[in-house]
Design a protein around this motif. Sequence first.
Motif, PDB file in Angstrom:
ATOM      1  N   VAL A 239      -4.339  -0.465  -1.792  1.00  0.00           N
ATOM      2  CA  VAL A 239      -4.085   0.900  -2.257  1.00  0.00           C
ATOM      3  C   VAL A 239      -3.842   0.763  -3.747  1.00  0.00           C
ATOM      4  CG1 VAL A 239      -2.595   2.913  -2.083  1.00  0.00           C
ATOM      5  CG2 VAL A 239      -3.111   1.553  -0.041  1.00  0.00           C
ATOM      6  N   ILE A 240      -4.806   1.246  -4.510  1.00  0.00           N
ATOM      7  CA  ILE A 240      -4.766   1.006  -5.957  1.00  0.00           C
ATOM      8  C   ILE A 240      -4.278   2.265  -6.661  1.00  0.00           C
ATOM      9  CG2 ILE A 240      -6.200   0.438  -7.964  1.00  0.00           C
ATOM     10  CD1 ILE A 240      -8.071  -0.981  -5.878  1.00  0.00           C
TER      11      ILE A 240
ATOM     12  N   GLY B 103      -5.286  -3.939   8.696  1.00  0.00           N
ATOM     13  CA  GLY B 103      -4.576  -2.729   9.129  1.00  0.00           C
ATOM     14  C   GLY B 103      -3.349  -2.451   8.280  1.00  0.00           C
ATOM     15  N   ALA B 104      -2.842  -3.487   7.609  1.00  0.00           N
ATOM     16  CA  ALA B 104      -1.684  -3.284   6.727  1.00  0.00           C
ATOM     17  C   ALA B 104      -2.187  -2.890   5.336  1.00  0.00           C
ATOM     18  CB  ALA B 104      -0.867  -4.556   6.645  1.00  0.00           C
ATOM     19  N   GLU B 105      -1.301  -2.263   4.574  1.00  0.00           N
ATOM     20  CA  GLU B 105      -1.681  -1.856   3.209  1.00  0.00           C
ATOM     21  C   GLU B 105      -0.829  -2.593   2.178  1.00  0.00           C
ATOM     22  OE1 GLU B 105      -2.986   2.787   4.118  1.00  0.00           O
ATOM     23  OE2 GLU B 105      -1.018   2.345   3.257  1.00  0.00           O
ATOM     24  N   VAL B 106      -1.454  -2.862   1.043  1.00  0.00           N
ATOM     25  CA  VAL B 106      -0.728  -3.454  -0.087  1.00  0.00           C
ATOM     26  C   VAL B 106      -1.004  -2.567  -1.300  1.00  0.00           C
ATOM     27  CG1 VAL B 106      -0.476  -5.455  -1.598  1.00  0.00           C
ATOM     28  CG2 VAL B 106      -0.917  -5.787   0.850  1.00  0.00           C
ATOM     29  N   VAL B 107       0.059  -2.132  -1.948  1.00  0.00           N
ATOM     30  CA  VAL B 107      -0.079  -1.222  -3.095  1.00  0.00           C
ATOM     31  C   VAL B 107       0.072  -2.029  -4.378  1.00  0.00           C
ATOM     32  CG1 VAL B 107       0.966   0.753  -4.300  1.00  0.00           C
ATOM     33  CG2 VAL B 107       0.892   0.718  -1.789  1.00  0.00           C
ATOM     34  N   TYR B 108      -0.830  -1.801  -5.314  1.00  0.00           N
ATOM     35  CA  TYR B 108      -0.653  -2.378  -6.645  1.00  0.00           C
ATOM     36  C   TYR B 108      -1.269  -1.460  -7.691  1.00  0.00           C
ATOM     37  CZ  TYR B 108      -5.435  -4.189  -6.026  1.00  0.00           C
ATOM     38  OH  TYR B 108      -6.795  -4.299  -5.792  1.00  0.00           O
ATOM     39  N   ALA B 109      -0.831  -1.643  -8.919  1.00  0.00           N
ATOM     40  CA  ALA B 109      -1.345  -0.824 -10.020  1.00  0.00           C
ATOM     41  C   ALA B 109      -2.631  -1.452 -10.545  1.00  0.00           C
ATOM     42  CB  ALA B 109      -0.305  -0.780 -11.136  1.00  0.00           C
ATOM     43  N   TRP B 110      -3.425  -0.634 -11.189  1.00  0.00           N
ATOM     44  CA  TRP B 110      -4.627  -1.175 -11.844  1.00  0.00           C
ATOM     45  C   TRP B 110      -4.887  -0.412 -13.120  1.00  0.00           C
ATOM     46  CZ3 TRP B 110      -6.340  -5.732 -11.032  1.00  0.00           C
ATOM     47  CH2 TRP B 110      -7.549  -6.116 -11.618  1.00  0.00           C
TER      48      TRP B 110
ATOM     49  N   ARG C   4       2.174   2.104   6.851  1.00  0.00           N
ATOM     50  CA  ARG C   4       1.384   0.860   6.956  1.00  0.00           C
ATOM     51  C   ARG C   4       1.616  -0.097   5.781  1.00  0.00           C
ATOM     52  NH1 ARG C   4      -4.335   0.661   7.476  1.00  0.00           N
ATOM     53  NH2 ARG C   4      -4.741   2.644   6.439  1.00  0.00           N
ATOM     54  N   THR C   5       2.335   0.371   4.755  1.00  0.00           N
ATOM     55  CA  THR C   5       2.479  -0.458   3.538  1.00  0.00           C
ATOM     56  C   THR C   5       3.453  -1.606   3.783  1.00  0.00           C
ATOM     57  OG1 THR C   5       2.183   1.572   2.255  1.00  0.00           O
ATOM     58  CG2 THR C   5       2.915  -0.376   1.060  1.00  0.00           C
ATOM     59  N   ARG C   6       2.981  -2.801   3.519  1.00  0.00           N
ATOM     60  CA  ARG C   6       3.853  -3.969   3.705  1.00  0.00           C
ATOM     61  C   ARG C   6       4.408  -4.471   2.371  1.00  0.00           C
ATOM     62  NH1 ARG C   6       2.186  -6.852   8.500  1.00  0.00           N
ATOM     63  NH2 ARG C   6       1.878  -5.216  10.060  1.00  0.00           N
ATOM     64  N   VAL C   7       3.564  -4.420   1.330  1.00  0.00           N
ATOM     65  CA  VAL C   7       3.956  -5.000   0.040  1.00  0.00           C
ATOM     66  C   VAL C   7       3.531  -4.068  -1.087  1.00  0.00           C
ATOM     67  CG1 VAL C   7       3.638  -6.981  -1.541  1.00  0.00           C
ATOM     68  CG2 VAL C   7       3.627  -7.364   0.930  1.00  0.00           C
TER      69      VAL C   7
END
Length: 391
Positions: free
Chosen positions: A130-131, A105-112, A151-154
């Motif tokens: 979340v890319i 349920g939590a989101e983690v954003v990173y680049a790709w 929802r973004t945690r990290v």
Amino acid sequence: MPAQSPRFRSVLDQFAPYRPGGRVASPDGRSFKLSSNESPFGPLPSVTEVIAAAFADVNRYPDNGAAELTEAIARRHRIPPEHVAVGCGSVGVTQQLLAAAAEPGAEVVYAWRSFEAYPLLVRLAGADEVIVPIRDETHDLAAMADAITPRTRVVFVCNPNNPTGTVVRRVELENFLDRVPPECLVVLDEAYAEYVRDPDVPDGLGLYRDRPNTAVLRTFSKAYGLAGLRVGFLVGHEPVATAVRKTLLPFSVNTIAQAAAIASLAAEAELLARAGQVVKEGLRHGRIRPWVGLLITRPLAIIPAVLIIGIRGNSSVTDLLVLSQVILALQLPFAMFPLLHFTSSRKRMGKWRNGWFLLLTGWGSALLITAMDIDGLPAAFKGAWIVITGH
Ligand SMILES: Cc1ncc(COP(=O)(O)O)c(C=O)c1O
């Protein structure tokens, strides 16, 4: 009877296990494995001695809190020891961090593209990824900030980024950090911090101090040459470091690794000088290659000139000179492309491609000239060339 098998988490069906950089073996049996960006240098004698001495204690469990190493890191970076969390490589710390902060349920954003371990560890934590695609091989920080939701945690920012080698600079990074809500943690992965020479690239350890939602990952695997021993650490404000310490797999930073990391901090000047050598070598590689390409391909451009003159049955030295110069002149704009290319951020890419490019453009120009009548070369072109070259 239905086939029965032990049940596993469905997330395991979604990804292949982490693929480390390939191993190589040269024909003489020696190999120089750098495919995981590890240091090419073996451990320093002072570190080897400490490693050998630490062997005597392997019947004991390691210090689970890595107290001495934590103190040494804190002293080195002038930060409170409570801000440090040591783990089994910075990838181990990343996993701890996600175990502490992420959940279904939590989101983690990173680049790709970015570091290969992020997708694996985020999925393993059960969080939604979340890319955000990189732009010009660099983190698109504006798009990453836009991608943050309640929802973004990290959010991971890998600086310099693996595998592109690109960086985000102070102003853009600070602007980004200012946009991130306080309940969302930004993790600056600085595994290659010791190789950065651009003064505009900020040291995360300076940035995190006034920002409770910013943490920094560092490792002993790269510049400190201890990839095989697995030690990394996080620096963050006390609630962050405490949460990460809670999720440490007990005793996962072994005694030898802790001792070697402390010894490496003591020998830091020598290790950083080695890192400096790697940087110099990298720059030399990046800058000189195009010139080497030019030096090789320029004489090669004379060969088609000789051939053309041979076929035409005209042995005039002046013609030969003019023709080879014209070929070189046509090559020049193409030569400039790889030069610009190499001084841009794409240092690691296309080295061989550029060499071939130069070679092919040389021969391409020769073909073009074959199609022309040498005596019919536009007079202005010939004249301009003579003015430029003096021939
Ligand atoms: C960007 C980045 N972060 C972290 C790591 C992991 O380093 P460690 O050996 O400390 O787990 C690597 C290793 O390749 C890396 O490239």
